[in-house]
Design a protein around this motif. Sequence first.
Motif, PDB file in Angstrom:
ATOM      1  N   LEU A   1       0.829  -1.210   0.000  1.00  0.00           N
ATOM      2  CA  LEU A   1       0.000   0.000   0.000  1.00  0.00           C
ATOM      3  C   LEU A   1       0.859   1.255   0.000  1.00  0.00           C
ATOM      4  O   LEU A   1       0.558   2.232  -0.696  1.00  0.00           O
TER       5      LEU A   1
ATOM      6  N   ARG B   1      -9.152  -3.241  -6.568  1.00  0.00           N
ATOM      7  CA  ARG B   1      -7.881  -2.972  -5.897  1.00  0.00           C
ATOM      8  C   ARG B   1      -7.866  -3.583  -4.499  1.00  0.00           C
ATOM      9  O   ARG B   1      -6.859  -4.144  -4.064  1.00  0.00           O
TER      10      ARG B   1
ATOM     11  N   ASP C   1      -9.888   6.445  -6.027  1.00  0.00           N
ATOM     12  CA  ASP C   1      -8.740   7.180  -6.536  1.00  0.00           C
ATOM     13  C   ASP C   1      -8.534   8.488  -5.800  1.00  0.00           C
ATOM     14  O   ASP C   1      -7.449   9.012  -5.766  1.00  0.00           O
TER      15      ASP C   1
ATOM     16  N   ARG D   1      -7.803  10.879  -2.947  1.00  0.00           N
ATOM     17  CA  ARG D   1      -7.048  10.752  -1.705  1.00  0.00           C
ATOM     18  C   ARG D   1      -7.694  11.566  -0.591  1.00  0.00           C
ATOM     19  O   ARG D   1      -8.453  12.482  -0.821  1.00  0.00           O
TER      20      ARG D   1
ATOM     21  N   THR E   1      -8.741   1.628   1.165  1.00  0.00           N
ATOM     22  CA  THR E   1      -7.724   1.244   2.141  1.00  0.00           C
ATOM     23  C   THR E   1      -8.288   0.974   3.534  1.00  0.00           C
ATOM     24  O   THR E   1      -7.901  -0.002   4.182  1.00  0.00           O
TER      25      THR E   1
ATOM     26  N   ASN F   1      -6.387   6.062  -0.269  1.00  0.00           N
ATOM     27  CA  ASN F   1      -7.521   5.633  -1.091  1.00  0.00           C
ATOM     28  C   ASN F   1      -8.722   5.231  -0.251  1.00  0.00           C
ATOM     29  O   ASN F   1      -8.586   4.813   0.899  1.00  0.00           O
TER      30      ASN F   1
ATOM     31  N   ARG G   1      -1.221   4.178  -2.028  1.00  0.00           N
ATOM     32  CA  ARG G   1      -2.666   4.013  -1.867  1.00  0.00           C
ATOM     33  C   ARG G   1      -3.143   4.188  -0.430  1.00  0.00           C
ATOM     34  O   ARG G   1      -4.287   3.838  -0.116  1.00  0.00           O
TER      35      ARG G   1
END
Length: 429
Positions: free
Chosen positions: A136, A324, A424, A426, A147, A144, A141
Amino acid sequence: MHSAVFLIEFGAIILGLGLLGRLAGRLHFSPIPLYLLAGLAFGEGGLLPLGASEEFVAIGAEIGVILLLLMLGLEYTASDLVSNLKTQYPAGLVDFTLNALPGAVAALLLGWGPVAAVVLAGVTWISSSGVIAKVLGDLGRLGNRETPVILSILVLEDLAMAVYLPIITALLAGVSLAAGAVTLAIALAVAGGVLFVALRYGRLISRFVSSDDAEKLLLVVLGLTLLVAGIAQQLQVSAAVGAFLVGIALSGEVAEGTHVLLSPLRDLFAAVFFVFFGLHTDPASIPPVLLPALVLAVITACTKVATGYWAARRAGVGVKGRWRAGGTLVARGEFSIVIAGLAVTAGIEPALGPLATAYVLILVVIGPLTARYAEPLAMRLTKHRTTTAAPQTQVPAGVSAPGIDAGGLGTPVPDASGPDASGDHRGHG
């Protein structure tokens, strides 16, 4: 003379691990498979079996497991764990069902018996927190939207370890059903008690342990962890669980300071642990179990992807983020080896250790690849399938159709898998 040979052997091991770690870093790769291969090379049936340093390596490996679980516990507070239990337990149940059952069924099909089935279920169930956290970070990521879903599943797996490890310990020890129930009751009582104390008195415990002197903080925390781990093992609860609970009880600046101080020690002894596991696996025993390990790896890679996809969908993450999440969860590593190591030490099934080694080697290599490429590959396949399946239709001017703008120019309309929904964007982690 014996001490000189010991120093030479152990020094060569540490130097070799450092060089392997450096090589893995340059390749942007987890060093775990390289450590396992090093153990295979210098263990039973390997190129150059060790002699003088093997006993010390065994002690270092046990410390490595304890430090792995301590550092994992430091990542979470008691309130975080309680919150995750309340909100994400359905994902944990799906994770267990999809990923533990293939291991149990495989063991039974191989004729290994119920105890080995419970062990192999744990090997295929638990993802590698260490590998996934590194992936990660490497892929950028951490912010993300998917996460937090990934981390919640990992937390639930870690919590489940506090119950699972005592069960395994009791089964491997061959105790009676009543004694096993007592062991599990003690484990649950200890875990619940520690969570309660950490919630109510966590600040007091951290204040007691806290010190401005790094040396004193290191000695107190390390000594406390080893002491609690030893007591837990004496009660047949599991030293690893005791260390995990110590990590949970510490919070704030103490947890942060301890993490900084103990990270190098954890990396050292964890590497020694992987080497130790490889030392006790005969390389000649791997080829016969390579095909079952490969089949099991493919099946459980798919079930982990399905787990992450379902959990992310339940959390409202878009399609790209779901893929993902699933791809990131594929890697197995340290905890699978810890579980298999308990069975190998107990001598339950000779082929279980080699199969677990091959299985982890396969998935610790595939895991970072699925994390990187699962989403673009799934999107490409989905797009290709949609393109070949959908008939070409003429849309009159001024009339809109699904996926086509009002002008009829064929420009796709943004859907729910855009930046915010897919993960995508953040800053939502």
